[in-house]
Design a protein around this motif. Structure first.
Motif, PDB file in Angstrom:
ATOM      1  N   TYR A  51       0.645  -1.190  -0.028  1.00 35.01           N
ATOM      2  CA  TYR A  51      -0.102  -0.164  -0.036  1.00 35.01           C
ATOM      3  C   TYR A  51       0.649   1.270   0.084  1.00 35.01           C
ATOM      4  O   TYR A  51       0.450   2.132  -0.707  1.00 35.01           O
ATOM      5  N   ILE A  56      -1.610   4.377  -1.504  1.00 36.69           N
ATOM      6  CA  ILE A  56      -2.983   4.094  -1.844  1.00 36.69           C
ATOM      7  C   ILE A  56      -3.405   3.709  -0.063  1.00 36.69           C
ATOM      8  O   ILE A  56      -2.439   3.162   0.362  1.00 36.69           O
ATOM      9  N   THR A  60      -8.709   0.536  -0.405  1.00 32.21           N
ATOM     10  CA  THR A  60      -8.815   0.584  -1.943  1.00 32.21           C
ATOM     11  C   THR A  60      -9.281  -0.953  -2.467  1.00 32.21           C
ATOM     12  O   THR A  60      -8.743  -1.807  -2.182  1.00 32.21           O
ATOM     13  N   GLY A  64      -9.621  -0.296  -8.127  1.00 34.99           N
ATOM     14  CA  GLY A  64      -8.737   0.778  -7.746  1.00 34.99           C
ATOM     15  C   GLY A  64      -7.183   0.654  -7.559  1.00 34.99           C
ATOM     16  O   GLY A  64      -6.483   1.495  -8.122  1.00 34.99           O
ATOM     17  N   ARG A  68      -4.577   2.409 -10.175  1.00 40.79           N
ATOM     18  CA  ARG A  68      -3.274   3.155  -9.703  1.00 40.79           C
ATOM     19  C   ARG A  68      -2.069   2.384 -10.261  1.00 40.79           C
ATOM     20  O   ARG A  68      -1.045   3.264 -10.349  1.00 40.79           O
TER      21      ARG A  68
END
Length: 228
Positions: A51, A56, A60, A64, A68
């Motif tokens: 992460y 993020i 998420t 997503g 990303r």
């Protein structure tokens, strides 16, 4: 002096350059600078937390995460970024996306983050059911999210240390088992060689035994004759 003047004049923007050209040039330079900054951020991110690498939140959704990853991988792609370590950053992004796409690995990571959250809430004297938007959390300094990230980092490091120790112990045990097997093989080999040697010298031993018996009989017979 003339050399310096020449260099200076050659680096100037041509007089014929329009405002649009200047804006595009500045935009390209700003974009290149931002790409290098992002490469540095990825390289400095905590490697055990995907992460952090993708920058993020742990809430998420899978789509997503993929979105990303695509954005960042295109943004800092080695073909577009002059940074010497852009390939390393690109590989870190791929690894992070791969780990978060693995449901088992993501569940384990999320469980560690959840444990970090519980421990952090308890340390502040808050209920473990406290939500992230609770006003009490907003008063914390540093912010709760930063504290949570730091706590999760500590727990992930502890887990990694335990994992490496377990691997080291398993390797040591495997080495011990391997040595035991080698010793067993060597013992069997020695036994086989001893048996072979014993068998090969059997006739010699039998002959020696017969010769010994014959000599003993002769001595006994001679002794009897002398006594008689």
């Amino acid at each position: 002096m003339s050399t310096g003047t020449s260099t200076s004049s050659s680096s100037k923007i041509p007089a014929s350059t329009t405002d649009t050209d200047i804006e595009q040039l500045l935009s390209r330079e700003a974009s290149a600078f931002q790409r290098e900054i992002e490469v540095e951020r990825i390289l400095k991110a905590f490697k055990l937390n995907p992460y952090d690498i993708l920058d993020i939140d742990d809430t998420t959704k899978p789509e997503g995460i993929k979105r990303r990853y695509r954005q960042l991988s295109l943004f800092i792609h080695p073909d577009k970024t002059p940074h010497a370590r852009a390939p390393d950053a690109f590989d870190l992004l791929k690894k992070a996306e791969s780990e978060l796409s693995d449901s088992a690995k993501r569940e384990a990571l999320d469980a560690t983050i959840a444990e970090a959250r519980l421990q952090l809430l308890r340390s502040h004297g808050f209920s473990t059911s406290t939500q992230d938007d609770d006003p009490k959390l907003r008063t914390l300094i540093p912010p709760f999210k930063l504290q949570l990230r730091a706590k999760a980092k500590d727990l992930l490091i502890e887990e990694e240390v335990r994992r490496r120790k377990a691997i080291k112990m398993n390797l040591a045990n495997e080495g011990l088992e391997a040595r035991k097997k080698e010793e067993e093989v060597a013992s069997k080999k020695r036994k086989a060689e001893e048996d072979k040697s014993w068998e090969e010298t059997r006739e010699t031993r039998v002959d020696s035994w017969r010769s010994f018996n014959n000599n003993a009989k002769k001595k006994k017979k001679t002794k009897t004759q002398i006594l008689g």
